[in-house]
Each structure stands twice: as C-alpha cells, then as structure tokens.
Design a protein around this motif. Structure first.
Motif, PDB file in Angstrom:
ATOM      1  N   LEU A   1      -1.101  11.304  48.615  1.00 55.83           N
ATOM      2  CA  LEU A   1       0.246  11.128  48.450  1.00 55.83           C
ATOM      3  C   LEU A   1       1.154  12.651  47.768  1.00 55.83           C
ATOM      4  N   GLY A   2      -0.014  13.848  47.139  1.00 58.68           N
ATOM      5  CA  GLY A   2       0.376  14.586  46.704  1.00 58.68           C
ATOM      6  C   GLY A   2       1.332  14.582  45.286  1.00 58.68           C
ATOM      7  N   GLU A   3       1.266  13.237  44.732  1.00 54.08           N
ATOM      8  CA  GLU A   3       1.230  12.859  43.648  1.00 54.08           C
ATOM      9  C   GLU A   3       1.084  13.380  42.294  1.00 54.08           C
ATOM     10  N   PHE A   4       0.924  14.117  42.334  1.00 53.72           N
ATOM     11  CA  PHE A   4       0.309  15.388  41.511  1.00 53.72           C
ATOM     12  C   PHE A   4       0.535  14.427  39.997  1.00 53.72           C
ATOM     13  N   ASP A   5       2.059  14.425  39.317  1.00 54.80           N
ATOM     14  CA  ASP A   5       2.284  14.365  38.203  1.00 54.80           C
ATOM     15  C   ASP A   5       2.101  12.853  37.985  1.00 54.80           C
ATOM     16  N   TYR A   6       1.865  11.747  38.840  1.00 54.94           N
ATOM     17  CA  TYR A   6       1.676  10.153  38.463  1.00 54.94           C
ATOM     18  C   TYR A   6       0.460  10.071  38.679  1.00 54.94           C
ATOM     19  N   ALA A   7      -0.324  11.422  39.142  1.00 57.27           N
ATOM     20  CA  ALA A   7      -2.101  11.441  38.852  1.00 57.27           C
ATOM     21  C   ALA A   7      -1.874  11.912  37.138  1.00 57.27           C
ATOM     22  N   LYS A   8      -1.707  12.512  37.098  1.00 54.06           N
ATOM     23  CA  LYS A   8      -1.653  12.715  35.902  1.00 54.06           C
ATOM     24  C   LYS A   8      -1.370  11.654  34.738  1.00 54.06           C
ATOM     25  N   SER A   9      -0.515  10.984  35.182  1.00 61.21           N
ATOM     26  CA  SER A   9      -0.231  10.266  34.153  1.00 61.21           C
ATOM     27  C   SER A   9      -1.874   9.315  34.239  1.00 61.21           C
ATOM     28  N   VAL A  10      -2.047   9.053  35.390  1.00 60.11           N
ATOM     29  CA  VAL A  10      -2.909   7.791  35.270  1.00 60.11           C
ATOM     30  C   VAL A  10      -4.286   8.671  34.776  1.00 60.11           C
ATOM     31  N   HIS A  11      -3.843  10.033  34.303  1.00 59.52           N
ATOM     32  CA  HIS A  11      -5.763  10.796  33.342  1.00 59.52           C
ATOM     33  C   HIS A  11      -5.321  10.065  32.361  1.00 59.52           C
ATOM     34  N   GLY A  12      -3.685   9.978  31.467  1.00 61.03           N
ATOM     35  CA  GLY A  12      -3.745   9.778  30.331  1.00 61.03           C
ATOM     36  C   GLY A  12      -3.919   8.128  30.200  1.00 61.03           C
TER      37      GLY A  12
ATOM     38  N   VAL B   1     -14.315   8.173  37.896  1.00 57.77           N
ATOM     39  CA  VAL B   1     -13.649   8.040  37.244  1.00 57.77           C
ATOM     40  C   VAL B   1     -13.786   9.964  37.308  1.00 57.77           C
ATOM     41  N   GLY B   2     -14.651   9.914  36.904  1.00 57.43           N
ATOM     42  CA  GLY B   2     -14.911  11.853  36.519  1.00 57.43           C
ATOM     43  C   GLY B   2     -14.671  12.314  37.599  1.00 57.43           C
ATOM     44  N   ILE B   3     -15.157  12.101  38.712  1.00 50.32           N
ATOM     45  CA  ILE B   3     -15.504  12.974  40.378  1.00 50.32           C
ATOM     46  C   ILE B   3     -13.565  12.550  40.527  1.00 50.32           C
ATOM     47  N   GLY B   4     -13.212  11.127  40.411  1.00 47.62           N
ATOM     48  CA  GLY B   4     -11.060  11.582  40.611  1.00 47.62           C
ATOM     49  C   GLY B   4     -10.972  12.525  40.071  1.00 47.62           C
ATOM     50  N   LEU B   5     -10.864  12.707  38.620  1.00 46.06           N
ATOM     51  CA  LEU B   5     -10.045  14.037  37.675  1.00 46.06           C
ATOM     52  C   LEU B   5     -10.651  15.402  38.346  1.00 46.06           C
TER      53      LEU B   5
ATOM     54  N   PHE C   1      -2.614  -6.979  34.373  1.00 49.44           N
ATOM     55  CA  PHE C   1      -4.215  -6.817  34.160  1.00 49.44           C
ATOM     56  C   PHE C   1      -4.243  -5.211  34.162  1.00 49.44           C
ATOM     57  N   MET C   2      -5.381  -5.875  33.103  1.00 48.60           N
ATOM     58  CA  MET C   2      -5.121  -4.311  32.755  1.00 48.60           C
ATOM     59  C   MET C   2      -6.577  -2.776  33.611  1.00 48.60           C
ATOM     60  N   PRO C   3      -6.301  -1.969  33.988  1.00 50.81           N
ATOM     61  CA  PRO C   3      -7.395  -1.413  35.152  1.00 50.81           C
ATOM     62  C   PRO C   3      -8.297  -1.375  34.675  1.00 50.81           C
ATOM     63  N   ASN C   4      -9.692  -1.546  35.419  1.00 50.15           N
ATOM     64  CA  ASN C   4     -10.617  -0.698  35.308  1.00 50.15           C
ATOM     65  C   ASN C   4     -11.398   0.315  35.549  1.00 50.15           C
ATOM     66  N   ASN C   5     -12.491   0.819  35.867  1.00 49.61           N
ATOM     67  CA  ASN C   5     -13.274   2.056  36.940  1.00 49.61           C
ATOM     68  C   ASN C   5     -12.350   2.388  37.776  1.00 49.61           C
ATOM     69  N   TYR C   6     -12.717   1.801  38.694  1.00 51.76           N
ATOM     70  CA  TYR C   6     -12.412   0.931  39.816  1.00 51.76           C
ATOM     71  C   TYR C   6     -11.147   1.583  40.843  1.00 51.76           C
ATOM     72  N   THR C   7     -10.593   0.748  39.411  1.00 52.38           N
ATOM     73  CA  THR C   7      -8.889   0.802  39.329  1.00 52.38           C
ATOM     74  C   THR C   7      -8.405   2.094  39.232  1.00 52.38           C
ATOM     75  N   PHE C   8      -9.201   2.561  38.683  1.00 51.72           N
ATOM     76  CA  PHE C   8      -8.555   4.231  38.497  1.00 51.72           C
ATOM     77  C   PHE C   8      -8.373   5.443  39.085  1.00 51.72           C
ATOM     78  N   ALA C   9     -10.064   5.057  39.559  1.00 47.53           N
ATOM     79  CA  ALA C   9     -10.566   5.827  40.974  1.00 47.53           C
ATOM     80  C   ALA C   9      -9.857   5.481  42.497  1.00 47.53           C
ATOM     81  N   SER C  10      -9.595   4.871  42.104  1.00 45.81           N
ATOM     82  CA  SER C  10      -8.724   4.622  43.887  1.00 45.81           C
ATOM     83  C   SER C  10      -7.230   4.781  43.170  1.00 45.81           C
TER      84      SER C  10
END
Length: 816
Positions: free
Chosen positions: A253-264, A277-281, A236-245
């Motif tokens: 969790l402080g996993e900022f590297d993972y968060a940056k990979s989500v940004h990618g 998604v913009g608010i999350g970023l 399943f491909m993530p959508n905007n709700y999944t990316f925001a979550s």
C-alpha cells in the motif's frame, strides 16, 4: 519387498540372532543409548521405532521391520502406526504405502499418518476409503487432508470436505477452521475464507494469522490491515506469520510509516530473528532504497538460508549499487551458502548493469559448474550480460543453444542488437520471433518500434504499431512512449501527438518524448506550451525534460525562454545541469551572437567542459566570423581529442568561406597526416520497405540513374524559372562557378528527393529524407522552391533537427 529388505540388512539380523543378546544389545548395535525393555513385543519395537524417527534413520527403520518379519511377530495397531510414521518421516513413501496396504487393521491415525507423508497420489481416493471403512472423522483427519490438498496443488477440492465438517459441527473448531481458511486462500476464495473465520467460536492466533494472510496474498491489503487492527483490539498478540503479513500489506500500500511501526513491535516481541519477518523487513528497507538500514536488518537475520542473501543481491543491483551486489555475492560464497537460480539471476543482472565482462565470464563458469545453465532465467541473464558488454556473438551463441527459450530470451537479444545500433539484425530477429509464434510483449513491441525510430522507417513502424494494437500492447505506456518517439523521429509529429493524447496515465517519459519531438521539429513554442502543462500535472520534469526544452530553444533562437528555463531548472527544481544542458546553452547564446556570454558560461562550468561544448562554441564562432573564439575552441577540442573530425571540417569550412585556400589546404594536409577522414555526406529515403542511399554526385550504382537524372534536370529548370539562384558560397572548394552550380545540384538530399518524386505516387503527399550531416544553405533554399513546384510536403531530417518544407516555406523560419 520383504525379500529385498532381508537381503540388504542380513548382516544386522545375523548379528542379532548369532549373539542371542537381549533387545538392549540390539539397541546398542543400532546406536541407541536409552534402556529398552528386554521383551520383544509391540511396545518394545514401538520404542525402537520412535528412536528411528527421532534420528531420521531410514536404515535402522528397515532393519527393525526385517527383524519383526523374521521373528514372525505381529505388531499391534499402535506399533504398526509408529512403523508407518517412521517410514513416512524418513521419506520412504513407497514402503509406507506398501505397509499401509498390508496392515491387517487400520484406524484414522493410520490414514492421517499416511496423508502427512504425501505417499499416496490420490488424496481424494484415500479419504473416500477412510470414510467407507467407517473410521472416525475428527479434527485431525480434516486438517491433515486439507493441508495435503494444498500441498499437492489441489486446494480447490477443499470445499468437498467443508460439507462433512459442517455436518459434524466442526466448522466452529479453530484447528479445522484455520486449515479451511488456508485452502480457500490458495484458491482465491476470500469471501468463503472470511465466512469460515467468522464461524469459529474460539478464535486463536493461528486463525487470525490465516485470515490476515488470506487477504494479503489475494491483494485485499487495506482489509488485511483492518483485520490486524481488530485482532489487536480483541487482545491477540501478533506472531511471526502475522508480522510478515502486516509488512507485506503495508509495503504493498506504500504505507511505509506504518511498516516501520510494525518493525518497532517486531523488536519489542523479539521476532526480528524469524526468517519470514526478516525477509519482510528487508523488503521494506530495500524498497525504500535505504540500503544502510537494510544491512542492519540483514545482520540480524539468520544467514544459513539463501533467500536473504539473494534478496539483498537483487535489491543492490536494482537500486544501482552493482559493486555492493558483487561484494554481497562474495560474502555469501565465503559463508558457504550455496547460490540458487534466483541468486545467479540477480548477480548477473547487476553485472549486466555494470557492464563487467570479466566478472560475467567468471559467473558464467560458476553457472555451468552448478548446472544452472539449463535454467532459462539464468541463461537469459547471461545473454543480457554479454549483450550489454557488446559481445553479441557470444550472446547469440548462448541464445541459439538455449532449448527452452522464452519471450524474454528473444527480447534480450533484440534489445541487445538495438542498443548497439544494429537495426537490421534486430529487425531480422524480430521477424524470426514472429515466425516462431513467440508471444509478443510490450518489451518486444517497444524494442521493435525503437529500431524503426532509429532507422526513421515509418512504413515498418506503422506495421509494428498495428501488431501492438492486435496484441493489446498499444495501450501500455512503454509502447505508447516508443510510438511517440518513433512517429516524431519519422517526421510525423501529428501522429506522435495523437498517440500521446490516447495515453490514460502519462508518465515522465511520455511528456519527454512529446516535448523532444516538438523541439526536434523546430516547433519550440509548442514544446514550451506542453512543458508548462506538464509542470501543472502530477509528473515533475527531470533532467531529460529540461534538455529537450533547452534544445528546442536553441533550435529556434529563443534566448529569454532558454535562459529562464536553465535558471528555473536549478532554482525551482533543484536539478544540477549536466554537460548536455551547458552545450544547449552555449549553442543558444553563441548562435544568437552572444559569444562572450557563452564563453563566460563555459568558464563557469564546475567541471571540465566536453568536446561537444567546445564544438558548439566553435560552430557558433564560425557562424559569427569570430576567428579568436573559433581558434581557442578548436585548440581546446584538439587537446581533448587530437583526431576530432568535426573540428577539422569546421576549420576548413571557415577558411574556405573566407577564400583562404592555403589554410584550407593546410587543414586538409593535417587531417591526412593524422589519419582523420571526413564523414561523407549521405541521404537516404525509404520506399516499400527498402532504404535507398545517396551520396553527393554519385548515381552510377543506382538502377534508376536515368530517371533520377531526368528529374533533376526538370527540377533545376523549374526552380530557376521560379527564382532560385544558387548560393555558390555553400561550395567550400576552389572551382569555377559552373562547376559549383553542378556540384550543388547533385547534393545527396536532392538525389534522394528526385528518386522519391520518380518512384512515389502523387497520392503520397509527404516525402521524408534523412541526412547524416547538417543541410546546407543552398539545399535549404532549393527545397523551399521545389516544395511549391511539386506541391508536396518535403521533410528533411538532418543531424540536428527536422525541416518541413510546404508551399515555399520551411518550419525552421530559416533559423537552423
């Protein structure tokens, strides 16, 4: 209702009747352009009503309904449902409910349509009515009612629909399952939501997004990331709700590297323009303090919404970029985005940090103009602006006018008074808050304890400590840190240590408060020991830590330790010394006789030395009888501040010590010409909640004058028998020996001590006296002797440090 509709839209109906035109002409009058069938039947009216829905045209909806009634046409169920939907979609809830009750026939579509408009105040009753009338219970019915329950904050009754859903075999339906998951998520029933999710046979991306969001919103962040991983593995491909979550979970969790990979991945799937998604970023990069990347994200986010603007303004202020917060607010106004209460609160907080009174007043005007002055959070922020700008009269006026004040309102004014050293007003307001049954928070307790510390009021501080225990705030780190500082400043370092030992998770301010306490008490070896323990802990020293350690070394004359600490600060911790650190080092080196080394240190400071640095050099030079360095130091001080009182006093004392009375007179004449006044020596002591002040030689104002004089005479007699000899050099005036002896014995700290001995019971073994100036050498000697005579612990806190006198010995080791 029918009569009123006819009255309101009579002109339009008359136009239809008088012109006797076809439905095509009527459609034209109602501003529709598509061709309509010429016959006035349910199908025709249904098409007209669809146009009303599309145009969100409530007026035309009512006009068509009036025409139906006028012509006596009975719409079929299909057209009636469209009319009902038109009323719902155009926010005519009362009319929708009235139409629903008058419909001769209804089906489940009618109920679903009404539920989507939230027109009915009893969703449970409406569902019961649907069920009793025997209408079909299908996925649309269940999902609509479940969403309705969530919308009206009744998600907890979602379980009530779970049983019929299972009974009808719809629990495996992804559409129904997603709605159930959402209802359970709002209630915090994560296990129930997971059970529903696992029961869905053909999971879709909506169901996955729902369960991931459920885990994130309820704090199960690690589990949510595991679900995201499983979602990807199942194709399943993530959508905007999944990316925001995903962003929210990784940031939490402080996993900022993972968060940056989500940004990618967001960039690859082109979801960066989605508002969620913009608010999350924005949350990601602002929390990292990377405001440049946050601005890049902000440039791509749609800017017609107030949320991203408010978030950026808030984060700029919280990260200390107050000017950027103001610039962002100006840009927002130019973009014609209307600020909300969160925006005003954020920009006012930035304004308070910046202490910008002018901007604060302008924002106050905008707040009133927008009607946000009734919002308690905005009002609290306004009060904070005026308090931090030292406009307490205005802050108190706003506070008094605030009808819905909360504990933050009280705390803001209390802290405002405390920061301006208006301790009595702060304590008075604190008592009033308690009388008004205001909820006591850790901020309230910390502020009140801080005021007690500034007053050195141990009795009141202990009472607030008891209140903190009673309200379960004593265990909070901020309160514990304030207690450590309070007990240390009130002369009880043992209680300060006890509070420190009870803290489960110590932070840097905890260590700093204790180290500073030991340093101020002259227990510099102990402060160094605690400093070594701190370095081995998870808390790393900061600027204030080294300042406390260097101050302790200066108080005790520990040259080697002080120099090592100063060099280690730069070498091992990468902390650049500030003026306060240099002041401690100059004082340490100068008082130890290394005046040339101290002067070289001053000359090597990378910025302009302050008055405090030169004053430390001046004091050390006078102590070492070095006229050359003393003269230069005084000149440098007077260049910066020609009216520096301490410089004139120190020079006068230097000349008086050398019995150069002509120079003493010259200095005093210069002080008089420039309007410089010497601060009078004061000592004060607390007894039964009252503070008693004493100045040298003045007792006529005190009600216990005779008792104090009697005690002083007795102490003088006992002290001389015990070997006390007056140090007449401490009297810096040209007078006879007998007059000098009398003047010495009536110094303010001895008057305060005599009062304490008269009024405080023998059971009170410890007497604390506060002094605004440095204790003189003769008083220091006298206090040592008196502590043996009265067999009590005498504690004097002068402008530099504490002196603990016990059994003829002082904690300072006669080095102060």
């Amino acid at each position: 209702m029918i009569a009123s509709i006819r009255t309101i839209y009579l002109s339009e109906i008359r136009r239809f009747i008088q012109c006797k035109r076809s439905v095509r002409t009527a459609a034209s009058a109602l501003q529709w352009s598509e061709p309509i069938a010429p016959s006035l039947d349910s199908h025709t009216y249904g098409n007209l009503l669809r146009h009303c829905i599309h145009q969100n045209d409530s007026i035309s909806t009512k006009a068509i309904h009036c025409d139906v009634i006028k012509r006596g046409i009975c719409l079929d169920l299909f057209a009636s449902n469209i009319l009902l939907n038109a009323y719902v979609k155009t926010s005519l809830s009362k009319d929708a409910l009235k139409l629903f009750d008058e419909m001769p026939e209804r089906n489940n579509v009618s109920y679903v349509t009404l539920s989507r408009g939230n027109a009915c105040e009893d969703p449970v009753g409406l569902y019961t009515r649907l069920h009793r009338e025997g209408h079909e219970l299908n996925p649309h019915v269940f999902t609509s009612f479940l969403k309705w329950f969530v919308t009206v904050d009744k998600a907890e009754i979602g379980w009530w629909l779970h049983s019929p859903i299972v009974k009808l075999g719809l629990n495996s339906n992804a559409f129904v399952g997603a709605a159930l998951i959402n209802a359970y998520a709002v209630c915090g029933l994560v296990d129930s939501a997971r059970s529903v999710f696992e029961g869905i046979l053909s999971k879709d991306v909506v169901a996955w997004a729902g369960i991931v969001s459920c885990y994130v919103e309820n704090g199960f962040l690690e589990d949510s990331l595991e679900l995201l991983s499983r979602m990807g593995m199942e194709g399943f491909m993530p959508n905007n709700y999944t990316f925001a979550s995903a962003l929210k979970a990784s940031i939490g969790l402080g996993e900022f590297d993972y968060a940056k990979s989500v940004h990618g991945r967001v960039l690859k799937t082109c979801y960066e323009l989605d508002p969620r998604v913009g608010i999350g970023l924005l949350q990601l990069y602002t929390q990292l303090g990377d405001m440049s990347d946050a601005l890049r994200v902000f440039s791509e986010v749609p800017k017609n919404d107030v949320v991203p603007w408010s978030l950026m303004i808030a984060r700029f202020g919280q990260n200390g970029f107050c000017d950027d917060a103001v610039d962002m607010f100006i840009r927002m106004r130019k973009a014609f985005v209307v600020p909300n209460e969160f925006t005003f609160t954020s920009i006012l907080n930035a304004c308070a940090l910046r202490k910008c009174f002018g901007l604060g007043r302008q924002l106050h005007g905008l707040v009133v103009k927008g009607g946000f002055d009734l919002d308690v959070y905005v009002s609290n922020a306004l009060i904070d602006v005026y308090a931090k700008c030292e406009k307490m009269d205005t802050a108190v006026k706003l506070f008094a006018e605030l009808s819905n004040r909360n504990e933050v309102s009280w705390n803001t004014v209390i802290v405002g008074y405390a920061n301006l050293d208006e301790a009595e007003e702060a304590l008075s307001l604190f008592r009033e808050a308690l009388r008004n049954h205001v909820s006591v928070t850790e901020v309230t307790c910390s502020s009140a304890i801080g005021v007690c510390a500034s007053l050195a009021s141990m009795e009141l501080g202990a009472q607030v400590h008891g209140l903190a225990i009673k309200t379960n705030n004593a265990g909070k780190v901020a309160v514990s840190n304030s207690l450590i500082d309070m007990y240390a400043k009130c002369g009880d370092i043992k209680d300060a240590q006890s509070v420190f030992d009870e803290i489960e998770t110590k932070d840097v301010p905890s260590w700093n408060a204790l180290i500073s306490g030991y340093s101020t008490h002259g227990l510099s070896r102990e402060s160094l020991r605690i400093f070594d323990i701190m370095k081995d802990s998870d808390c790393k020293p900061n600027v204030l830590t080294f300042l406390a350690v260097l101050s302790g070394c200066s108080n005790a004359g520990l040259i080697d330790e002080g120099v090592e600490c100063f060099e280690s600060m730069i070498r091992d911790h990468g902390i650049e010394p500030c003026l306060e650190h240099y002041t401690c080092m100059v004082r340490l080196l100068g008082r130890s006789g290394q005046l040339e080394r101290a002067m070289k240190l001053i000359e090597g400071i990378p910025y302009e030395p302050s008055v405090m640095i030169w004053r430390a050099m001046l004091s050390a030079s006078i102590g070492q009888n070095n006229v050359e360095f003393a003269t230069r130091s005084a000149e440098e001080i007077l260049k910066i501040n020609p009216k520096d009182e301490a410089t004139y006093v120190l020079l006068s004392n230097m000349y008086a010590g050398a019995k150069e009375w002509a120079n003493v007179a010259s200095v005093r004449r210069s002080m008089k010409e420039k309007g410089v006044k010497k601060e009078p020596g004061l000592s004060w002591i607390e007894h039964q909640g009252d503070v008693h002040y004493f100045s040298v030689g003045r007792l006529s104002h005190h009600p216990d004058m005779k008792l104090i004089n009697g005690m002083l005479e007795w102490l003088n007699m006992k002290a001389r028998r015990a070997g006390y000899v007056p140090n007449r050099k401490a009297v810096l005036h040209d007078m006879g020996d007998e007059e000098k002896d009398k003047r010495l014995w009536f110094h303010s700290e001895r008057l305060a001590l005599a009062f304490g001995l008269v009024r405080m019971p023998l059971s009170r073994n410890r007497i604390l006296i506060i002094k605004n100036l440095r204790i003189c050498s003769d008083c220091h000697s006298a206090m040592k002797v008196i502590s043996s005579i009265v067999q009590r612990d005498l504690v004097i806190r002068d402008m530099n440090r504490f002196h603990h006198f016990h059994a003829g010995v002082c904690s300072c080791g006669d080095y102060w």
